[in-house]
Design an enzyme around this catalytic site. Structure first.
Site, PDB file in Angstrom:
ATOM      1  N   SER A  39       3.798  -1.746  10.386  1.00  0.00           N
ATOM      2  CA  SER A  39       5.254  -1.782  10.584  1.00  0.00           C
ATOM      3  C   SER A  39       5.870  -3.137  10.262  1.00  0.00           C
ATOM      4  O   SER A  39       6.830  -3.565  10.910  1.00  0.00           O
ATOM      5  CB  SER A  39       5.624  -1.327  12.009  1.00  0.00           C
ATOM      6  N   GLU A  92      -5.003  -4.823  10.585  1.00  0.00           N
ATOM      7  CA  GLU A  92      -3.998  -3.789  10.810  1.00  0.00           C
ATOM      8  C   GLU A  92      -4.310  -3.040  12.108  1.00  0.00           C
ATOM      9  O   GLU A  92      -5.197  -2.172  12.121  1.00  0.00           O
ATOM     10  CB  GLU A  92      -4.005  -2.783   9.647  1.00  0.00           C
ATOM     11  N   GLY A 105       2.736   2.636  10.806  1.00  0.00           N
ATOM     12  CA  GLY A 105       3.665   3.749  10.659  1.00  0.00           C
ATOM     13  C   GLY A 105       4.335   4.172  11.954  1.00  0.00           C
ATOM     14  O   GLY A 105       4.972   5.221  12.019  1.00  0.00           O
ATOM     15  N   GLU A 126      -6.956   4.560   7.803  1.00  0.00           N
ATOM     16  CA  GLU A 126      -6.778   5.985   7.480  1.00  0.00           C
ATOM     17  C   GLU A 126      -8.028   6.538   6.792  1.00  0.00           C
ATOM     18  O   GLU A 126      -8.383   7.698   6.977  1.00  0.00           O
ATOM     19  CB  GLU A 126      -5.513   6.164   6.623  1.00  0.00           C
ATOM     20  N   HIS A 183      -9.496   0.895   4.881  1.00  0.00           N
ATOM     21  CA  HIS A 183      -8.234   1.138   5.584  1.00  0.00           C
ATOM     22  C   HIS A 183      -8.498   2.085   6.757  1.00  0.00           C
ATOM     23  O   HIS A 183      -9.328   2.993   6.655  1.00  0.00           O
ATOM     24  CB  HIS A 183      -7.200   1.736   4.623  1.00  0.00           C
ATOM     25  N   LYS A 239       0.152   4.212  -0.292  1.00  0.00           N
ATOM     26  CA  LYS A 239      -0.503   5.403   0.284  1.00  0.00           C
ATOM     27  C   LYS A 239      -0.259   6.607  -0.626  1.00  0.00           C
ATOM     28  O   LYS A 239      -0.178   6.446  -1.844  1.00  0.00           O
ATOM     29  CB  LYS A 239      -0.031   5.611   1.728  1.00  0.00           C
ATOM     30  N   ASN A 249       0.874  -1.175   0.000  1.00  0.00           N
ATOM     31  CA  ASN A 249       0.000   0.000   0.000  1.00  0.00           C
ATOM     32  C   ASN A 249       0.910   1.223   0.000  1.00  0.00           C
ATOM     33  O   ASN A 249       1.465   1.581   1.030  1.00  0.00           O
ATOM     34  CB  ASN A 249      -0.894  -0.040   1.251  1.00  0.00           C
TER      35      ASN A 249
END
Ligand code: 13P
Length: 252
Positions: free
Chosen positions: A213, A168, A174, A98, A96, A11, A9
Site C-alpha cells: 500500500s 512486504e 492491497g 502471492e 512474492h 501483477k 509490480n
C-alpha cells in the site's frame, strides 16, 4: 551510496496495449523525477516484448514477476529465466508472498529460481514478509530471518552484490494498510543486520525496498528512513502519474 529504486509490480493487470500505454506514460514523465531514482516496471510475461520496445532508449528498466525453477524442457506453462532475459529483462521478482501463498513456492523452489536468475544475468528482487498472524504474535523478525537464511544465505558473495530485497508485510499488501515508517525502518534495519551476519560490509550496499500500500501520499515519509531504499509498488504502479509521484518521494 545505495541505489534508490522504485519498482512497479503490475501483477495480473492490464491488457498488452494498456501496458504499453502505461510504460509510455512512465517514460514520458520520467524526466520530472531525479535521475538518481532507478525505475523498474514488471509487467505480465505476455507484455514483456512490447513493453521492452516502449522503454527502448529510456532508463526505465524492465523486470518480470517470476521465472521457472528449471532452465528449459518439458514444463508446460512455465517461462524460463533465459526467455525473459532475451526479451530485455534486467530484473525478476522472486518469492512474492502471492507466489508463496497461492502457488506453494517454498525456499527449495526459490533457491532454484535464484540460481536460474543469476545464470541469466538477472537481478532478483527477493521478497520477504510476515502475515498478520505472525506480526500479531511478534514473530515477524523470525519469519523474515528464516526467509533470508534459507535462500539468500546460499548465494555467493558475487551474487549477493547483485540482489535487491523487498520487505512486504502481507497484511499491508492491497489492503490500504501501510506499515508505519518506523515499523518499516525497524525491520529493514533488522534485515540489513541479518544480511551483514553473512555478507559483512556488502550488506550496506544492498537495496531494501518497502512494499505494501505504498502510494504518493506515504512514500516520502517511508523513503526518508535510513534503511529504506525505495519501494515495490503494486496498485499505485498502474497509474503512471502515481508511480512517478512515488519516485518524487526521495528527499535524501
Ligand atoms: P500494493 O502496493 O497494491 O499493496 O501491492 C504491494 C505489492 O505486493 C508489490 O509487490
Amino acid at each position: 551510496m545505495r541505489k534508490k529504486i522504485v519498482a512497479g509490480n503490475w501483477k495480473m493487470n492490464t491488457l498488452p496495449a494498456e501496458g504499453v500505454e502505461l510504460a509510455k506514460g512512465v517514460v514520458a514523465g520520467r524526466g520530472e523525477v531525479c535521475s538518481c531514482v532507478n525505475f523498474i516496471v514488471c509487467p505480465p510475461f505476455t507484455h514483456l516484448a512490447m513493453v521492452a520496445e516502449a522503454l527502448n532508449g529510456s532508463d526505465v528498466a524492465l523486470g518480470a514477476q517470476n521465472c521457472a525453477a528449471e532452465a528449459k524442457g518439458a514444463y508446460t506453462g512455465e517461462v524460463a529465466a533465459s526467455m525473459i532475459a532475451a526479451l530485455g529483462c534486467k530484473y525478476v521478482i522472486l518469492g512474492h508472498s502471492e507466489r508463496r501463498q497461492y502457488y506453494g513456492e517454498t525456499s527449495a523452489t526459490l533457491n532454484k529460481k535464484m540460481e536460474q536468475a543469476y545464470a541469466n544475468n538477472l537481478t532478483p528482487i527477493y521478497c520477504v514478509g510476515e502475515n498478520l498472524e505472525e506480526r500479531e504474535a511478534g514473530k515477524h523478525f523470525d519469519v523474515v530471518k528464516a526467509q533470508i537464511e534459507e535462500v539468500v544465505y546460499n548465494l555467493t558473495e558475487e551474487q549477493f552484490k547483485n540482489l535487491v530485497i523487498a520487505y512486504e508485510p502481507v497484511w499491508a499488501i492491497g489492503t490500504g494498510k501501510t506499515a508505519t515508517a518506523d515499523q518499516a525502518q525497524e525491520i529493514h534495519a533488522y534485515i540489513r543486520k541479518v544480511l551483514a551476519d553473512k555478507f559483512g560490509a556488502a550488506a550496506a550496499e544492498c537495496p531494501i525496498l518497502y512494499g505494501g500500500s505504498c502510494k504518493p501520499s506515504n512514500a516520502a515519509e517511508i523513503f526518508a528512513k535510513e534503511d529504506v531504499d525505495g519501494g515495490l509498488i503494486g496498485g499505485a504502479s498502474l497509474k503512471a502519474g502515481d508511480f512517478l509521484a512515488i519516485g518524487k518521494g526521495f528527499a535524501k
